[in-house]
Design a protein around this motif. Structure first.
Motif, PDB file in Angstrom:
ATOM      1  N   ARG A 164       0.303   5.618   2.149  1.00  0.00           N
ATOM      2  CA  ARG A 164       1.388   5.220   1.249  1.00  0.00           C
ATOM      3  C   ARG A 164       1.694   3.757   1.526  1.00  0.00           C
ATOM      4  N   TRP A 165       1.587   2.931   0.509  1.00  0.00           N
ATOM      5  CA  TRP A 165       1.628   1.482   0.742  1.00  0.00           C
ATOM      6  C   TRP A 165       2.228   0.804  -0.479  1.00  0.00           C
TER       7      TRP A 165
ATOM      8  N   THR B  54       4.766  -5.377  -0.533  1.00  0.00           N
ATOM      9  CA  THR B  54       4.773  -5.839   0.864  1.00  0.00           C
ATOM     10  C   THR B  54       3.550  -6.685   1.213  1.00  0.00           C
TER      11      THR B  54
ATOM     12  N   HIS C 164      -5.530  -3.345  -0.645  1.00  0.00           N
ATOM     13  CA  HIS C 164      -4.656  -2.397  -1.334  1.00  0.00           C
ATOM     14  C   HIS C 164      -5.362  -1.916  -2.595  1.00  0.00           C
TER      15      HIS C 164
ATOM     16  N   PRO D 172      -3.337   2.692  -1.012  1.00  0.00           N
ATOM     17  CA  PRO D 172      -2.973   4.094  -0.784  1.00  0.00           C
ATOM     18  C   PRO D 172      -4.126   5.027  -1.168  1.00  0.00           C
TER      19      PRO D 172
ATOM     20  N   THR E  72      -3.387   3.043   5.421  1.00  0.00           N
ATOM     21  CA  THR E  72      -1.996   3.232   5.014  1.00  0.00           C
ATOM     22  C   THR E  72      -1.983   4.088   3.747  1.00  0.00           C
TER      23      THR E  72
END
Length: 342
Positions: free
Chosen positions: A332-333, A337, A114, A86, A330
């Protein structure tokens, strides 16, 4: 693999080269960070558009600098990793665009990383890395989370902040007390000169079960104490010490509860607040008392950096994971996931 990592999620441009043929700290061939603190200081906070433009200016020069320090040419790179989220969408797109263009031109694989997984895995770059399962405390300006790490890529959220992150609380409290941007590190330095115990603030949400955090009320307590004080420099240092002690105690109490909940004794701490000297000492003592260990990255790798992205990307590239050729991010991640490493 020699993996080039690019970090551009907010207000630091970070580049690094990680070499999987080497081990421990030696595997980090070179890294460089450019901070935008001076750029944003005039505004008292990060201006997203200015951040994006500065990443455009700094990315390629930092890549050239890092490759030169590693003694490599761009043709020696076997893969490219970049922060895909994010973060600030414009800033992320700069790093992703540069990374995808390089990977395409060099005909090597690329993977989006991420940002918080990068932080979580940063302590594993040392010479004696912890092995899962362990509990990770991710504590920065944007995040305060406790995560159970069953394996790399298998993460379970145990608790998180309901409002301000710990680093954000440091910055906002510093601003309320008249310290210049960025206030968090200055508040921590001021606390070193403060008298412990003169001001005692609440340890939020430690009087009830659970692993969530809340720091907004603590910030208000400090503001009221400052407004009602004589505002002398010594008093400001004493209030800063009281605030820091409250945050450190709260984090330590929750970390011990998380270790109990996860059934393990290894704690990994990452993120900008992980560089705080008093927090490190407190968590190391807590872990040692229960026969475990607390692991931290070097202070230089606590803030946003390319090294953690290169390392996390190298693990995923070695596992055969790749990102598509589109330049996509992305902002917001959810880390839960993420796919596990095969």
């Amino acid at each position: 693999m020699r993996v080039l990592g690019i970090e551009s999620s907010c207000d630091e441009t970070g580049v690094a080269v990680y070499d999987t043929a080497l081990s421990g700290a030696a595997a980090l061939r070179a890294h460089a960070i450019y901070s935008q603190i001076a750029l944003h200081a005039e505004y008292g906070g990060v201006v997203p558009e200015l951040a994006s433009r500065d990443h455009v200016r700094k990315a390629l020069p930092l890549i050239r600098q890092t490759l030169a320090e590693a003694g490599l040419s761009v043709r020696d790179i076997d893969g490219v990793a970049y922060t895909a989220g994010p973060g600030l969408v414009g800033a992320l797109l700069v790093g992703a665009g540069v990374a995808r263009a390089l990977a395409w031109a060099l005909e090597v694989p690329a993977v989006g990383v991420h940002h918080m997984e990068g932080h979580l895995l940063a302590p594993l770059m040392g010479d004696d890395p912890p092995r899962p399962p362990f509990v990770a405390l991710l504590v920065s300006g944007g995040h305060t989370q406790l995560v159970a790490v069953e394996a790399i890529g298998r993460y379970r959220l145990l608790g998180e902040t309901l409002d301000d992150a710990a680093g954000e609380a440091f910055d906002k409290t510093a601003k309320l007390m008249g310290l210049p941007y960025p206030g968090g590190p200055q508040l921590a330095a001021l606390a070193e000169r403060g008298t412990p115990g003169r001001f005692r603030f609440a340890r939020p949400m430690t009087d009830r079960p659970g692993l969530d955090f809340s720091f907004s009320g603590l910030k208000t307590q400090v503001l009221l104490a400052w407004q009602g004080s004589d505002k002398a420099e010594g008093t400001r240092a004493d209030i800063a010490r009281g605030f820091e002690d409250a945050v450190v105690d709260t984090l330590a109490i929750k970390c011990e509860r998380a270790l109990d909940a996860a059934g393990c004794d290894t704690l990994v701490v990452a993120g900008g607040v992980g560089a705080n000297r008093r927090l490190r000492a407190r968590l190391q003592a807590m872990a040692a008392a229960r026969g475990g260990r607390a692991c931290f990255p070097p202070p230089a790798l606590c803030t946003d950096n390319g090294a953690m992205i290169a390392f996390a990307g190298a693990l995923r590239l070695q596992a055969g994971q790749r990102s598509g050729e589109a330049v996509s991010v992305t902002p917001r991640w959810d880390m839960a996931t993420l796919p596990a490493l095969v």
